[in-house]
Design an enzyme around this catalytic site. Structure first.
Site, PDB file in Angstrom:
ATOM      1  N   GLU A  60      -1.388  -2.591  -4.859  1.00  0.00           N
ATOM      2  CA  GLU A  60      -1.167  -2.748  -3.408  1.00  0.00           C
ATOM      3  C   GLU A  60      -0.787  -4.181  -3.029  1.00  0.00           C
ATOM      4  O   GLU A  60      -1.353  -4.761  -2.096  1.00  0.00           O
ATOM      5  CB  GLU A  60      -2.415  -2.289  -2.642  1.00  0.00           C
ATOM      6  CG  GLU A  60      -2.691  -0.812  -2.789  1.00  0.00           C
ATOM      7  CD  GLU A  60      -3.840  -0.303  -1.918  1.00  0.00           C
ATOM      8  OE1 GLU A  60      -4.515  -1.137  -1.264  1.00  0.00           O
ATOM      9  OE2 GLU A  60      -4.058   0.918  -1.884  1.00  0.00           O
ATOM     10  N   GLU A  84      -3.665   6.814  -6.099  1.00  0.00           N
ATOM     11  CA  GLU A  84      -4.805   6.836  -5.171  1.00  0.00           C
ATOM     12  C   GLU A  84      -4.523   7.906  -4.124  1.00  0.00           C
ATOM     13  O   GLU A  84      -3.504   7.840  -3.438  1.00  0.00           O
ATOM     14  CB  GLU A  84      -5.026   5.481  -4.476  1.00  0.00           C
ATOM     15  CG  GLU A  84      -5.610   4.409  -5.359  1.00  0.00           C
ATOM     16  CD  GLU A  84      -6.045   3.161  -4.582  1.00  0.00           C
ATOM     17  OE1 GLU A  84      -6.483   3.311  -3.412  1.00  0.00           O
ATOM     18  OE2 GLU A  84      -5.942   2.062  -5.135  1.00  0.00           O
TER      19      GLU A  84
END
Length: 507
Positions: free
Chosen positions: A177, A296
Site C-alpha cells: 500500500e 487483502e
C-alpha cells in the site's frame, strides 16, 4: 423460512470455461498486528502449544480451511520492519517500536518460525519486503537468506540458525500500500515504480524462479486510482508477475440490502485493474500478461471505534477484532463468488486476516478457539471450489439499493471438478423477504444428481458466533432436486448455499 417464491434461471455448461482455479486464490494473511501472531498462532504455555509455542488448536482450524498460501509479515507493519530483528537466538532479539500500529514488537516470531508454522498448517508463504524505510539491499539479502543453498554470508547464517536447506519461498510482495498516507515511507507512483523495478531485478538475480507482486493502489477509492496502477506498471511490468488489489467493505449505515450489493463495486474494481494492466501491455507491445493478487479482502468496520481506545506501546493488544455477523458471512460468500468468476486473472488472494485480526478464527488467550460466521463460506468454497471455474448465465430478478442499481438477487459461481466428476454451485440469495427458486439448465452434465445442498441461514442478520455459542452454522438439509433434466435449487431468504452435483454412474 419464507415460502414466498421469487424465481431465477441459470445455465451452466462444461464448455463455458473461465479458467482453471489457482489454489492460491484460497489464501490468507498474518500480520504482526494485534493478536494475530502473539495469542493467535503463537502462545507458549497454552494447553495446546507445541514445542515451538504454536497453538495446535489454531493449526487444526487453519488446516480445516485448507488455506493454500499465507501473506507475511504485513501489511502496514512491513513498511518499517527490519527482517534481521526476527532471526537468530530469541533471547538476543530486540524489542522495537512498531510504528504502523503503535505497539511494541518483541520479535519472538520471525521469518524462520513463521515458515515452520506454515508448513505445519500445510500452507505456502507469500513474503513481503520493506519498500517503505528500506529497499533493494534488504530485499535481496532476505531472498539470499531464505532461498540460496549455501556458501554465502546470508545463506550460511540461515544454516547457523538451524535451517540447512533453503526455504525456497516462491511468491514475494514488493512492499505494501505504498500510495497510502498512513504508510511509513509513502511513495509517489514514479518513486514506487522505480524502486520496485530495481528491487525486483536484484531479487531475481538472487533467485530467478521467484514470482513478484507489484503494489496496486490501496483501494478503488484512492484519488490516484487507477493512475497509480498505470504509472507503476510502466516501470514494473517486465519485472513483476502480479499486481495487488485490496478491498474491505462494511455495513456502517446498517443498510443490509446495500451492503450485500457491495460485490458489484468489487466487480468494477477488478475490471478496471484488468483494463489498466492490459493497456500497459498494449502500450509496451508486450506478450506478457500481468495477473492479479487480491491479497487483502474482507469485511472490516466493527472494531473501528474500539481500536481508537487502545493504549499505545503495549504488546499484542486486541486490535481489529471484528465480531462478524451472519450478513457479513453472506457478503464474504459473494466476494468469493466474484473472485472465482475472475479466476482467469485473479491467481492469488488473501483473506485479511486469518486469526483474531478481522479473521474467521478467534482465540481466547489461554483458552479456546472458535469459528466466526465468515469461516463457513470460506471453508466450503476452499474445500469444494477446486477445479475449473464455469461462467454461469444468470437471469435473476433485481433490486435497487442506496448505491447500486439492478442488483441481482441471485449471486453465483460454478466450479467443475473433472477429477471428482463433480459440479459445485455456490449461490447467495440476497432477497431479505423471499425464497428464491433457481431453475438450473445443466444438460451438459447428463447423469448428474444432487449430492448435497448446504445452507447457511439465520433469521437475524446480526447473529454472531462466540466461544461455546455458535448461532450461525450451516446445515445440509437444503431443498434441491432434479426435475426433467434440470436442477431446481430452493434458496431461503438471505442465505448462502452450496449445491453439489455428482455423476450417478459412481453410485
Amino acid at each position: 423460512m419464507s415460502r414466498v417464491l421469487s424465481k431465477a434461471k441459470m445455465v451452466i455448461d462444461k464448455d463455458f470455461v473461465i479458467s482453471k482455479i489457482d489454489k492460491r486464490i484460497y489464501g490468507s494473511f498474518i500480520e504482526h498486528l494485534g493478536r494475530a501472531v502473539y495469542g493467535g498462532i503463537y502462545e507458549p504455555g497454552h494447553p495446546s502449544a507445541d514445542e515451538q509455542g504454536f497453538r495446535q488448536d489454531v493449526i487444526d482450524l487453519v488446516k480445516e480451511l485448507q488455506v493454500s498460501i499465507v501473506r507475511y509479515p504485513g501489511g502496514n507493519m512491513v513498511s518499517a520492519y527490519n527482517w534481521e530483528d526476527g532471526i537468530g537466538p530469541k533471547e538476543e532479539r530486540p524489542h522495537r517500536l512498531e510504528l504502523a500500529w503503535r505497539v511494541i514488537e518483541t520479535n519472538q516470531v520471525g521469518t524462520n518460525e513463521f515458515i515452520d508454522w506454515a508448513k505445519k498448517a500445510n500452507a505456502e508463504v507469500m513474503m513481503a519486503v520493506n519498500l517503505g524505510t528500506r529497499g533493494i539491499d534488504a530485499a535481496r539479502n532476505l531472498v539470499e537468506y531464505t532461498n540460496h543453498a549455501g556458501g554465502t554470508a546470508w545463506s550460511e547464517l540461515r544454516k547457523q540458525h538451524g535451517y540447512e536447506k533453503p526455504h525456497n519461498i516462491k511468491t514475494w510482495c514488493l512492499g505494501n500500500e505504498m500510495d497510502g498516507p498512513w504508510q511509513i515511507g509513502q511513495k509517489t507512483a514514479v518513486e514506487y515504480g522505480r524502486l520496485a523495478a530495481e528491487t525486483a531485478k536484484a531479487m531475481r538475480l538472487v533467485d530467478p524462479t521467484i514470482e513478484l507482486v507489484s503494489c496496486g493502489s490501496s483501494g478503488s477509492g484512492m484519488p490516484t486510482f487507477p493512475e497509480w496502477e498505470a504509472i507503476t506498471l510502466d516501470h514494473t511490468y517486465e519485472y513483476s508477475d502480479y499486481i495487488s488489489l485490496h478491498k474491505y467493505y462494511g455495513n456502517r449505515n446498517n443498510d443490509t440490502a446495500n451492503f450485500l450489493a457491495s460485490p458489484m463495486e468489487m466487480e468494477s474494481f477488478i475490471q478496471t485493474v484488468i483494463s489498466t494492466c492490459d493497456y500497459i501491455k498494449a502500450k509496451k507491445r508486450s506478450k506478457k500478461t500481468i495477473n492479479l493478487s487480491f491479497d487483502e479482502w474482507n469485511v472490516w468496520f466493527h472494531s473501528n471505534e474500539q481500536d481508537k481506545k487502545i493504549e499505545p506501546w503495549s504488546i499484542a493488544p486486541p486490535q481489529l477484532e471484528d465480531v462478524y455477523t451472519f450478513e457479513d458471512a453472506l457478503l464474504v460468500g459473494s466476494m468469493l463468488n466474484t473472485m472465482i468468476r475472475h479466476s482467469d486473472r485473479i491467481k492469488i488472494a488473501a483473506m485479511a486476516q486469518l486469526v483474531n485480526v478481522i479473521a474467521p478464527i478467534m482465540t481466547e488467550n489461554g483458552g479456546g478457539a472458535w469459528k466466526q460466521t465468515i469461516f463457513y463460506p470460506f471453508y466450503y468454497t476452499s474445500v469444494y471450489g477446486r477445479g475449473v471455474a464455469l461462467k454461469p448465465l444468470i437471469h435473476s430478478p433485481k433490486y435497487d439499493s442506496t448505491d447500486f442499481t439492478d442488483v441481482p438477487y441471485l449471486d453465483s459461481s460454478v466450479v467443475y471438478n473433472e477429477e471428482k466428476d463433480e459440479v459445485v454451485i455456490f449461490a447467495t440469495n440476497r432477497h431479505m423477504e423471499n425464497t428464491l427458486q433457481v431453475d438450473i439448465d445443466a444438460r451438459s452434465f447428463e447423469g448428474y444428481e444432487v449430492k448435497e445442498h448446504v445452507v447457511l441461514q439465520n433469521d437475524d442478520p446480526k447473529a454472531t458466533n462466540t466461544l461455546g455459542k455458535e448461532e450461525v452454522k450451516p446445515h445440509n438439509k437444503g431443498e434441491s432436486y432434479m426435475e426433467s433434466g434440470k436442477v431446481v435449487g430452493i434458496l431461503p431468504k438471505l442465505s448462502w448455499n452450496m449445491i453439489r452435483l455428482t455423476n450417478n454412474k459412481y453410485k
